[in-house]
Motif scaffolding. Structure first.
Motif, PDB file in Angstrom:
ATOM      1  N   PHE A 129       0.802  -1.214   0.000  1.00  0.00           N
ATOM      2  CA  PHE A 129       0.000   0.000   0.000  1.00  0.00           C
ATOM      3  C   PHE A 129       0.843   1.276   0.000  1.00  0.00           C
ATOM      4  CE2 PHE A 129       0.568  -1.137   4.414  1.00  0.00           C
ATOM      5  CZ  PHE A 129       0.784   0.071   5.071  1.00  0.00           C
ATOM      6  N   PHE A 130       2.049   1.217   0.501  1.00  0.00           N
ATOM      7  CA  PHE A 130       2.885   2.418   0.465  1.00  0.00           C
ATOM      8  C   PHE A 130       4.152   2.249  -0.381  1.00  0.00           C
ATOM      9  CE2 PHE A 130       4.614   0.090   4.055  1.00  0.00           C
ATOM     10  CZ  PHE A 130       5.973   0.272   3.936  1.00  0.00           C
ATOM     11  N   LEU A 131       4.411   1.051  -0.859  1.00  0.00           N
ATOM     12  CA  LEU A 131       5.633   0.785  -1.619  1.00  0.00           C
ATOM     13  C   LEU A 131       5.679   1.527  -2.949  1.00  0.00           C
ATOM     14  CD1 LEU A 131       8.240  -0.770  -1.360  1.00  0.00           C
ATOM     15  CD2 LEU A 131       7.146  -2.695  -2.500  1.00  0.00           C
ATOM     16  N   GLY A 132       4.561   1.635  -3.650  1.00  0.00           N
ATOM     17  CA  GLY A 132       4.511   2.326  -4.936  1.00  0.00           C
ATOM     18  C   GLY A 132       5.002   3.766  -4.851  1.00  0.00           C
ATOM     19  N   PRO A 133       4.417   4.592  -3.973  1.00  0.00           N
ATOM     20  CA  PRO A 133       4.894   5.977  -3.867  1.00  0.00           C
ATOM     21  C   PRO A 133       6.355   6.088  -3.418  1.00  0.00           C
ATOM     22  CG  PRO A 133       2.728   5.785  -2.895  1.00  0.00           C
ATOM     23  CD  PRO A 133       3.181   4.391  -3.220  1.00  0.00           C
ATOM     24  N   ILE A 134       6.819   5.147  -2.604  1.00  0.00           N
ATOM     25  CA  ILE A 134       8.225   5.175  -2.176  1.00  0.00           C
ATOM     26  C   ILE A 134       9.136   4.921  -3.376  1.00  0.00           C
ATOM     27  CG2 ILE A 134       9.977   3.995  -0.778  1.00  0.00           C
ATOM     28  CD1 ILE A 134       8.087   5.761   0.875  1.00  0.00           C
ATOM     29  N   LEU A 135       8.790   3.941  -4.200  1.00  0.00           N
ATOM     30  CA  LEU A 135       9.589   3.667  -5.402  1.00  0.00           C
ATOM     31  C   LEU A 135       9.530   4.838  -6.380  1.00  0.00           C
ATOM     32  CD1 LEU A 135       8.723  -0.097  -5.948  1.00  0.00           C
ATOM     33  CD2 LEU A 135      10.830   0.881  -4.988  1.00  0.00           C
ATOM     34  N   ILE A 136       8.383   5.468  -6.481  1.00  0.00           N
ATOM     35  CA  ILE A 136       8.250   6.644  -7.348  1.00  0.00           C
ATOM     36  C   ILE A 136       9.107   7.787  -6.817  1.00  0.00           C
ATOM     37  CG2 ILE A 136       6.620   8.427  -8.112  1.00  0.00           C
ATOM     38  CD1 ILE A 136       4.546   6.063  -8.311  1.00  0.00           C
ATOM     39  N   TRP A 137       9.164   7.957  -5.498  1.00  0.00           N
ATOM     40  CA  TRP A 137      10.033   8.982  -4.913  1.00  0.00           C
ATOM     41  C   TRP A 137      11.487   8.721  -5.308  1.00  0.00           C
ATOM     42  CZ3 TRP A 137      14.313   9.088  -1.829  1.00  0.00           C
ATOM     43  CH2 TRP A 137      14.697  10.326  -1.339  1.00  0.00           C
ATOM     44  N   TRP A 138      11.913   7.471  -5.171  1.00  0.00           N
ATOM     45  CA  TRP A 138      13.292   7.119  -5.544  1.00  0.00           C
ATOM     46  C   TRP A 138      13.551   7.399  -7.014  1.00  0.00           C
ATOM     47  CZ3 TRP A 138      17.438   6.693  -2.773  1.00  0.00           C
ATOM     48  CH2 TRP A 138      17.335   6.354  -1.429  1.00  0.00           C
ATOM     49  N   ALA A 139      12.610   7.036  -7.877  1.00  0.00           N
ATOM     50  CA  ALA A 139      12.781   7.259  -9.314  1.00  0.00           C
ATOM     51  C   ALA A 139      12.888   8.743  -9.629  1.00  0.00           C
ATOM     52  CB  ALA A 139      11.622   6.636 -10.086  1.00  0.00           C
ATOM     53  N   ALA A 140      12.034   9.559  -9.037  1.00  0.00           N
ATOM     54  CA  ALA A 140      12.076  11.010  -9.275  1.00  0.00           C
ATOM     55  C   ALA A 140      13.364  11.608  -8.728  1.00  0.00           C
ATOM     56  CB  ALA A 140      10.861  11.687  -8.644  1.00  0.00           C
ATOM     57  N   THR A 141      13.821  11.121  -7.591  1.00  0.00           N
ATOM     58  CA  THR A 141      15.043  11.645  -6.976  1.00  0.00           C
ATOM     59  C   THR A 141      16.275  11.241  -7.778  1.00  0.00           C
ATOM     60  OG1 THR A 141      13.979  11.590  -4.811  1.00  0.00           O
ATOM     61  CG2 THR A 141      16.377  11.707  -4.837  1.00  0.00           C
ATOM     62  N   ILE A 142      16.322  10.006  -8.221  1.00  0.00           N
ATOM     63  CA  ILE A 142      17.469   9.535  -9.015  1.00  0.00           C
ATOM     64  C   ILE A 142      17.498  10.227 -10.376  1.00  0.00           C
ATOM     65  CG2 ILE A 142      18.388   7.508 -10.220  1.00  0.00           C
ATOM     66  CD1 ILE A 142      17.491   5.877  -7.712  1.00  0.00           C
ATOM     67  N   ALA A 143      16.310  10.480 -10.947  1.00  0.00           N
ATOM     68  CA  ALA A 143      16.249  11.129 -12.257  1.00  0.00           C
ATOM     69  C   ALA A 143      16.765  12.563 -12.212  1.00  0.00           C
ATOM     70  CB  ALA A 143      14.827  11.101 -12.792  1.00  0.00           C
ATOM     71  N   SER A 144      16.631  13.212 -11.067  1.00  0.00           N
ATOM     72  CA  SER A 144      17.091  14.596 -10.930  1.00  0.00           C
ATOM     73  C   SER A 144      17.689  14.780  -9.540  1.00  0.00           C
ATOM     74  CB  SER A 144      15.923  15.558 -11.154  1.00  0.00           C
ATOM     75  OG  SER A 144      16.365  16.890 -11.067  1.00  0.00           O
ATOM     76  N   PRO A 145      18.895  14.245  -9.312  1.00  0.00           N
ATOM     77  CA  PRO A 145      19.478  14.279  -7.965  1.00  0.00           C
ATOM     78  C   PRO A 145      20.014  15.651  -7.543  1.00  0.00           C
ATOM     79  CG  PRO A 145      21.018  13.292  -9.489  1.00  0.00           C
ATOM     80  CD  PRO A 145      19.745  13.526 -10.253  1.00  0.00           C
ATOM     81  N   GLN A 146      20.203  16.549  -8.479  1.00  0.00           N
ATOM     82  CA  GLN A 146      20.822  17.828  -8.147  1.00  0.00           C
ATOM     83  C   GLN A 146      20.025  18.621  -7.117  1.00  0.00           C
ATOM     84  OE1 GLN A 146      23.966  18.626  -9.186  1.00  0.00           O
ATOM     85  NE2 GLN A 146      23.739  20.127  -7.562  1.00  0.00           N
ATOM     86  N   GLY A 147      18.709  18.576  -7.217  1.00  0.00           N
ATOM     87  CA  GLY A 147      17.878  19.292  -6.248  1.00  0.00           C
ATOM     88  C   GLY A 147      18.102  18.801  -4.832  1.00  0.00           C
ATOM     89  N   LEU A 148      18.176  17.496  -4.656  1.00  0.00           N
ATOM     90  CA  LEU A 148      18.414  16.925  -3.331  1.00  0.00           C
ATOM     91  C   LEU A 148      19.832  17.222  -2.858  1.00  0.00           C
ATOM     92  CD1 LEU A 148      16.828  15.356  -1.226  1.00  0.00           C
ATOM     93  CD2 LEU A 148      17.726  13.257  -2.202  1.00  0.00           C
ATOM     94  N   ILE A 149      20.792  17.217  -3.780  1.00  0.00           N
ATOM     95  CA  ILE A 149      22.175  17.547  -3.434  1.00  0.00           C
ATOM     96  C   ILE A 149      22.262  19.000  -2.974  1.00  0.00           C
ATOM     97  CG2 ILE A 149      24.499  17.876  -4.388  1.00  0.00           C
ATOM     98  CD1 ILE A 149      23.844  15.412  -6.233  1.00  0.00           C
ATOM     99  N   ASP A 150      21.633  19.901  -3.718  1.00  0.00           N
ATOM    100  CA  ASP A 150      21.624  21.320  -3.336  1.00  0.00           C
ATOM    101  C   ASP A 150      20.941  21.520  -1.994  1.00  0.00           C
ATOM    102  OD1 ASP A 150      22.917  21.889  -5.698  1.00  0.00           O
ATOM    103  OD2 ASP A 150      21.095  22.599  -6.728  1.00  0.00           O
TER     104      ASP A 150
END
Length: 181
Positions: A74-95
């Motif tokens: 029930f919560f795994l889907g959004p967690i995996l989507i978070w990882w995908a969005a973060t990996i696709a554009s890591p610069q924002g999280l790095i900044d």
């Protein structure tokens, strides 16, 4: 009495004319085919939790609801989507991580991150995962305490739709039953 005359456009638009749907917030320029991965991640993280939320809301005591809510799905889907969005554009999280070293810049850095499609879609997936996780806890607690159906439905509904309200209502309305003490 108003003496002005209003002219209505009575011409029928040709089928080939593009008449976009416009609002204050939507320019009407985007079409389904124009969606990028962040649009899809926003949509998918929302749609992922929908069936689980609906099951807890409409069929809270059904065996199938209890079965699908046992695991992490029930919560795994959004967690995996978070990882995908973060990996696709890591610069924002790095900044954001760099700016977090200076406490006075954290909020500005977070606002800058959230102001991007990557940041907004990752934040949305994060919020949706948290909402469904806490809603799951409230649903289980309602079942364990034999809460009336209206209390369970109300807290589950607001648990996803407006989490702070859902938690406040849940904490106020759900009381331990004598069987669970």
């Amino acid at each position: 009495i108003c003496s002005e005359t209003v002219q209505l456009n009575t011409s029928t638009p040709k089928p080939s004319e593009d008449i976009p749907f416009k609002t204050r917030y939507y320019s009407g320029k985007h079409r389904f085919g124009d969606m990028d991965m962040y649009d899809y991640s926003f949509f998918l993280s929302t749609m992922w939790v929908g069936p689980f939320w609906f099951a807890m809301l409409v069929f809270p005591e059904h065996e199938m609801t209890k079965k699908v809510m046992q695991g992490p799905w029930f919560f795994l889907g959004p967690i995996l989507i978070w990882w995908a969005a973060t990996i696709a554009s890591p610069q924002g999280l790095i900044d954001f991580a760099k700016d977090s070293a200076d406490p006075t810049g954290i909020l500005d850095s977070l606002a800058a991150l959230m102001g991007t499609k990557a940041g907004a879609s990752a934040a949305w997936a994060h919020m949706v995962a948290g909402d469904i996780f806490v809603t799951h806890w409230m649903w289980k607690r309602c079942l364990e305490n034999n809460s009336p159906r209206w209390i369970s439905a109300t807290t589950v509904f607001f648990g996803v739709m407006l989490m702070p309200v859902g938690i406040a209502m849940h904490m106020f309305l759900v009381r331990p039953s004598t069987a669970s003490e």
